[in-house]
Design an enzyme around this catalytic site. Structure first.
Site: not given
Length: 430
Positions: A246, A273
């Site tokens: 993430d 991310h």
């Protein structure tokens, strides 16, 4: 640990002792490389079973300024609560493993390890709550065992998280480290890997340093953020290697308070991310410096994300000396992160500066909410491949002296400065 991670660890050790000049850093403290503690209060020996009570007892009886020292071997533990001024020193060759047993982390309602309407049913592995001073040191490892089957189940923490995403509801999964209402916390040299959920989450923290930290989780491990400063101030993350499933770093400011004076300096991000602000920025984010960052293969690169359900003011954010490669969205400044969101919390981004930024292909998005709420972004010496595409909407772009390439729609690119080879060198050195 891969050869690349070993190499990055050597770079961290060899890094300069002091960060950029105070005029550059947004963290208001003078931050220097942390020094290992001189005093050891306890040297627990692994039992090969459950070491939770032994470790907690050592922490509880350790005086401020001293360390609980874990030498070589594997320790298995459930939740631990740190004490003010006490350090957990995990030496190279030692690993602290999180027990993959939901009942060990349960908050008392029986939700941990299940999918439910809320996602707060588990305690973290390590908690700093209302503490001052102390931290985690050493060249060892803390392993959250997110990919190990939970006790009594064939399902892993990560599989539970993915099932929650597919079926609906919130996964109740423990974070690796939670720092809450704390001051002057330090992490140095430690490797954090395979967290079941976030690796490090912060709430109302005043003063935190992460120096030479390695964070490593698979790219498909859901919600395994690296470091998330929330409602916090005076935080420095430097000389660190972070790759996760993430956000590599996510700066947040929900209803619990603003986040400001954050320095992200000389770091390397692998998959993940990206370098994110948001999506919760209700209370405001300001005075952020991202300097000397390499983003190699992150889906997003430099990202500010919010929407009308959790928006607020994001201002005085500077990105400089940034290298990006293999990113689907190298730049994403988006006020419509959830296009279906409803509310009146308007996201406003202003005084956002990108200087000396290099990348290759990908989509470069800057999207303000509407003409009454435009973004304010300055681009100075920002260079991407000709195949990169700009997607600009409701944004006031100010071009610096050295310009931008490819050119913005209807705007000239500006002169091409020398020094384009420096970004390629940053990739070759990793």
């Amino acid at each position: 640990m891969t050869d690349r991670l070993r190499y990055w660890g050597l770079l961290s050790i060899a890094a300069s002792m002091t960060l950029c000049p105070a005029a550059l850093a947004k963290d208001r403290r003078i931050v220097t490389e942390p020094v290992a503690p001189h005093d050891v209060c306890a040297r627990p020996v692994p039992s090969r079973k459950n070491d939770t009570s032994t470790l907690q007892d050592a922490i509880d009886h350790c005086p401020a300024g001293a360390a609980v020292y874990l030498a070589k071997g594997g320790f298995l533990s459930g939740p631990l609560e740190m004490k003010s001024g006490v350090m957990l020193w995990i030496e190279g060759g030692a690993t602290l493993f999180a027990i993959p047993e939901p009942t060990a982390y349960d908050t008392g309602l029986g939700y941990c390890g299940r999918i439910g309407g809320k996602g707060d049913g588990c305690r973290p592995l390590i908690s700093f709550s209302k503490t001052r001073g102390g931290g985690i040191y050493g060249g060892g490892i803390i392993d959250g065992q997110g990919g190990a089957p939970m006790v009594g189940s064939t399902e892993t923490w990560w599989q539970l998280a993915r099932r929650a995403q597919n079926e609906g509801g919130n996964q109740n999964i423990p974070r690796l480290i939670q720092i809450d209402h704390a001051q002057d916390i330090t992490f140095h040299g430690i490797t954090l890997r395979n967290a079941a959920n976030f690796h490090v989450a912060m709430n109302r923290v005043e003063g935190a340093t992460f120096w030479g930290v390695t964070i490593d989780a698979p790219a498909d491990a859901r919600n395994t953020d690296g470091i998330d400063p929330g409602a916090s101030q005076d935080v420095t993350i430097t000389h660190s290697f972070i790759r996760t499933g993430d956000d590599n770093v996510a700066i947040k400011a929900g209803n619990n308070g603003s986040t400001r004076h954050i320095s992200i300096i000389d770091n390397y991000f692998g998959w993940g991310h990206g370098m994110s602000i948001g999506s919760e920025v209700n209370s405001g984010v300001s005075d952020i410096l991202v300097h000397g960052l390499t983003l190699d293969g992150t889906t997003s690169g430099l990202r500010i994300k919010s929407d009308v359900s959790r928006g607020g003011l994001v201002e005085r954010v500077t990105y400089e000396n940034v290298c990006l490669r293999g990113n689907r969205w190298p730049i994403v400044f988006d006020t419509r992160y959830d296009p279906h969101a409803q509310g009146d919390s308007i996201p406003t981004y202003r005084q956002i500066v990108l200087r000396h930024v290099r990348g290759d292909k990908g989509a470069l998005m800057m999207r303000g909410l509407d003409q009454k709420h435009t973004l304010e972004v300055t681009l100075d010496d920002v260079r991407f491949a000709d195949s990169a595409t700009w997607q600009i909407e409701n944004t006031n772009v100010i071009l610096g002296r050295s310009g931008v390439s490819p050119s913005l729609p209807g705007r000239a690119a500006g002169p091409l400065p020398s020094g384009l080879e420096e970004c390629a060198k940053a990739f070759r050195s990793r």
